[in-house]
Design a protein around this motif. Structure first.
Motif, PDB file in Angstrom:
ATOM      1  N   ARG A   1      -5.406   1.118   4.144  1.00 16.20           N
ATOM      2  CA  ARG A   1      -6.498   2.034   3.832  1.00 16.20           C
ATOM      3  C   ARG A   1      -6.613   3.024   4.981  1.00 16.20           C
ATOM      4  O   ARG A   1      -6.505   2.641   6.152  1.00 16.20           O
ATOM      5  CB  ARG A   1      -7.827   1.282   3.679  1.00 16.20           C
ATOM      6  N   PRO A   2      -6.855   4.300   4.672  1.00 15.57           N
ATOM      7  CA  PRO A   2      -7.000   5.279   5.751  1.00 15.57           C
ATOM      8  C   PRO A   2      -8.183   4.920   6.640  1.00 15.57           C
ATOM      9  O   PRO A   2      -9.174   4.333   6.180  1.00 15.57           O
ATOM     10  CB  PRO A   2      -7.233   6.593   5.010  1.00 15.57           C
TER      11      PRO A   2
ATOM     12  N   ILE B   1      20.880   7.655   1.533  1.00 11.30           N
ATOM     13  CA  ILE B   1      20.825   6.592   2.541  1.00 11.30           C
ATOM     14  C   ILE B   1      19.501   5.838   2.490  1.00 11.30           C
ATOM     15  O   ILE B   1      19.280   4.926   3.285  1.00 11.30           O
ATOM     16  CB  ILE B   1      21.080   7.140   3.955  1.00 11.30           C
ATOM     17  N   GLY B   2      18.609   6.226   1.561  1.00 12.69           N
ATOM     18  CA  GLY B   2      17.337   5.531   1.437  1.00 12.69           C
ATOM     19  C   GLY B   2      16.681   5.857   0.120  1.00 12.69           C
ATOM     20  O   GLY B   2      16.961   6.894  -0.494  1.00 12.69           O
ATOM     21  N   VAL B   3      15.794   4.949  -0.314  1.00 12.87           N
ATOM     22  CA  VAL B   3      15.048   5.153  -1.554  1.00 12.87           C
ATOM     23  C   VAL B   3      13.659   4.556  -1.385  1.00 12.87           C
ATOM     24  O   VAL B   3      13.497   3.491  -0.785  1.00 12.87           O
ATOM     25  CB  VAL B   3      15.793   4.544  -2.770  1.00 12.87           C
ATOM     26  N   MET B   4      12.662   5.283  -1.897  1.00 13.50           N
ATOM     27  CA  MET B   4      11.282   4.808  -1.892  1.00 13.50           C
ATOM     28  C   MET B   4      10.681   5.098  -3.259  1.00 13.50           C
ATOM     29  O   MET B   4      10.885   6.172  -3.815  1.00 13.50           O
ATOM     30  CB  MET B   4      10.455   5.527  -0.824  1.00 13.50           C
ATOM     31  N   VAL B   5       9.930   4.123  -3.780  1.00 19.07           N
ATOM     32  CA  VAL B   5       9.333   4.270  -5.107  1.00 19.07           C
ATOM     33  C   VAL B   5       7.833   4.015  -5.002  1.00 19.07           C
ATOM     34  O   VAL B   5       7.401   2.991  -4.466  1.00 19.07           O
ATOM     35  CB  VAL B   5       9.980   3.297  -6.112  1.00 19.07           C
ATOM     36  N   LEU B   6       7.068   4.959  -5.532  1.00 16.35           N
ATOM     37  CA  LEU B   6       5.612   4.856  -5.576  1.00 16.35           C
ATOM     38  C   LEU B   6       5.173   4.813  -7.032  1.00 16.35           C
ATOM     39  O   LEU B   6       5.775   5.471  -7.880  1.00 16.35           O
ATOM     40  CB  LEU B   6       4.964   6.068  -4.893  1.00 16.35           C
ATOM     41  N   ALA B   7       4.095   4.078  -7.292  1.00 21.91           N
ATOM     42  CA  ALA B   7       3.544   4.020  -8.650  1.00 21.91           C
ATOM     43  C   ALA B   7       2.071   3.635  -8.570  1.00 21.91           C
ATOM     44  O   ALA B   7       1.750   2.489  -8.237  1.00 21.91           O
ATOM     45  CB  ALA B   7       4.315   3.016  -9.505  1.00 21.91           C
TER      46      ALA B   7
ATOM     47  N   VAL C   1       7.259   6.031   5.098  1.00 19.63           N
ATOM     48  CA  VAL C   1       5.876   5.539   5.066  1.00 19.63           C
ATOM     49  C   VAL C   1       4.898   6.689   5.285  1.00 19.63           C
ATOM     50  O   VAL C   1       3.852   6.750   4.628  1.00 19.63           O
ATOM     51  CB  VAL C   1       5.664   4.400   6.081  1.00 19.63           C
ATOM     52  N   ALA C   2       5.218   7.615   6.171  1.00 20.46           N
ATOM     53  CA  ALA C   2       4.347   8.777   6.370  1.00 20.46           C
ATOM     54  C   ALA C   2       4.219   9.560   5.062  1.00 20.46           C
ATOM     55  O   ALA C   2       3.115   9.986   4.683  1.00 20.46           O
ATOM     56  CB  ALA C   2       4.892   9.669   7.483  1.00 20.46           C
ATOM     57  N   LEU C   3       5.320   9.738   4.355  1.00 22.80           N
ATOM     58  CA  LEU C   3       5.299  10.419   3.061  1.00 22.80           C
ATOM     59  C   LEU C   3       4.471   9.626   2.047  1.00 22.80           C
ATOM     60  O   LEU C   3       3.668  10.199   1.301  1.00 22.80           O
ATOM     61  CB  LEU C   3       6.722  10.622   2.548  1.00 22.80           C
ATOM     62  N   ALA C   4       4.651   8.320   2.021  1.00 25.03           N
ATOM     63  CA  ALA C   4       3.877   7.491   1.088  1.00 25.03           C
ATOM     64  C   ALA C   4       2.380   7.635   1.353  1.00 25.03           C
ATOM     65  O   ALA C   4       1.581   7.737   0.418  1.00 25.03           O
ATOM     66  CB  ALA C   4       4.302   6.025   1.212  1.00 25.03           C
ATOM     67  N   LYS C   5       1.991   7.663   2.620  1.00 27.16           N
ATOM     68  CA  LYS C   5       0.576   7.817   2.960  1.00 27.16           C
ATOM     69  C   LYS C   5       0.053   9.196   2.569  1.00 27.16           C
ATOM     70  O   LYS C   5      -1.095   9.326   2.129  1.00 27.16           O
ATOM     71  CB  LYS C   5       0.354   7.545   4.453  1.00 27.16           C
TER      72      LYS C   5
ATOM     73  N   ARG D   1       1.178  10.875  -0.007  1.00 28.45           N
ATOM     74  CA  ARG D   1       1.123  10.843  -1.473  1.00 28.45           C
ATOM     75  C   ARG D   1       0.019   9.909  -1.978  1.00 28.45           C
ATOM     76  O   ARG D   1      -0.442  10.048  -3.099  1.00 28.45           O
ATOM     77  CB  ARG D   1       2.469  10.400  -2.046  1.00 28.45           C
ATOM     78  N   GLY D   2      -0.399   8.948  -1.143  1.00 32.31           N
ATOM     79  CA  GLY D   2      -1.450   7.998  -1.509  1.00 32.31           C
ATOM     80  C   GLY D   2      -2.551   7.989  -0.461  1.00 32.31           C
ATOM     81  O   GLY D   2      -2.761   6.959   0.197  1.00 32.31           O
ATOM     82  N   PRO D   3      -3.224   9.101  -0.266  1.00 32.08           N
ATOM     83  CA  PRO D   3      -4.179   9.206   0.844  1.00 32.08           C
ATOM     84  C   PRO D   3      -5.390   8.276   0.746  1.00 32.08           C
ATOM     85  O   PRO D   3      -6.057   8.038   1.748  1.00 32.08           O
ATOM     86  CB  PRO D   3      -4.610  10.677   0.802  1.00 32.08           C
ATOM     87  N   ASP D   4      -5.659   7.753  -0.432  1.00 27.48           N
ATOM     88  CA  ASP D   4      -6.793   6.832  -0.579  1.00 27.48           C
ATOM     89  C   ASP D   4      -6.418   5.392  -0.263  1.00 27.48           C
ATOM     90  O   ASP D   4      -7.282   4.517  -0.228  1.00 27.48           O
ATOM     91  CB  ASP D   4      -7.361   6.910  -2.003  1.00 27.48           C
ATOM     92  N   GLY D   5      -5.136   5.143  -0.072  1.00 26.23           N
ATOM     93  CA  GLY D   5      -4.676   3.807   0.263  1.00 26.23           C
ATOM     94  C   GLY D   5      -3.458   3.418  -0.543  1.00 26.23           C
ATOM     95  O   GLY D   5      -3.157   4.018  -1.581  1.00 26.23           O
ATOM     96  N   LEU D   6      -2.774   2.418  -0.039  1.00 23.11           N
ATOM     97  CA  LEU D   6      -1.561   1.908  -0.673  1.00 23.11           C
ATOM     98  C   LEU D   6      -1.559   0.388  -0.609  1.00 23.11           C
ATOM     99  O   LEU D   6      -2.225  -0.202   0.247  1.00 23.11           O
ATOM    100  CB  LEU D   6      -0.312   2.404   0.081  1.00 23.11           C
TER     101      LEU D   6
END
Length: 153
Positions: free
Chosen positions: A150-151, A67-73, A96-100, A102-107
Motif C-alpha cells: 500500500r502506498p 529478458i523479462g515479463v510482468m503481468v498485472l491484473a 516493480v516501480a512500473l507496477a506501483k 500502474r497500481g498506485p492504490d496498492g498491489l
C-alpha cells in the motif's frame, strides 16, 4: 549492454511465445523444487490465449530479445519473471516501480514460501506478508504467501 539499454513496453501478440519462454527459463532456475502444473506447450498456449491478450502484460526488451515479463491484473502483480542472467541487476526493481505506477492504490501478489530470494525482493520493495497457506488452493500444491503493498505504508 546495461540496464539503461533495456526497454520496458507492453507486450504484443507476437511476444507471447517468447515471453512464455522467459517465464519457463526463470521458473526452472528460481524454483527447481516446485512441481510445474503445466507442460511447456501449455504455458506457451496460456500466454498466447490468455496472458498477453487479456492481461496487462509488460516485457523487458534488449536488442530485440525479451529478458523479462510482468503481468498485472486488477491490482494483482500476478507474474514477474526475469531471464536468469538478469536477476540481481536492477531489472526487477524497474518492473516493480512500473507496477506501483500502474497500481498506485496498492498491489498484491503471491509467491511460494520456498522462494526466499523473491520474498526478500518483495519485502525490500515494501510488500508485507499478510497470509500464509499450505498450498491447497494453487495448482502446484506448494505453500505460498500473499503479499500486499500500500502506498505510504
Amino acid at each position: 549492454m546495461t540496464l539503461d539499454d533495456v526497454v520496458l513496453r507492453r507486450a504484443t501478440a507476437s511476444d507471447a511465445f517468447t515471453a512464455a519462454d522467459v517465464w519457463l527459463r526463470s521458473y526452472t532456475a528460481a524454483l527447481p523444487t516446485v512441481r510445474r502444473a503445466h507442460t511447456d506447450d501449455e504455458v506457451r498456449a496460456h500466454f498466447r490465449d490468455v496472458v498477453v491478450p487479456a492481461r496487462e502484460t509488460w516485457v523487458a526488451e534488449l536488442d530485440g530479445s525479451l529478458i523479462g515479463v510482468m503481468v498485472l491484473a486488477d491490482g494483482l502483480l500476478s507474474q514477474l519473471y526475469l531471464d536468469p542472467g538478469w536477476r540481481g541487476r536492477g531489472l526487477g526493481d524497474r518492473f516493480v516501480a512500473l507496477a506501483k505506477e500502474r497500481g498506485p492504490d496498492g498491489l498484491e501478489l503471491w509467491t511460494f514460501q520456498v522462494n526466499g530470494p523473491a520474498r526478500r525482493f518483495y519485502e525490500r520493495h515494501g510488500f508485507v506478508a499478510v497470509a500464509y497457506t499450505d498450498g491447497h488452493d494453487n495448482e502446484e500444491n506448494e505453500p505460498d504467501i500473499r503479499y500486499v503493498w500500500r502506498p505510504d505504508s
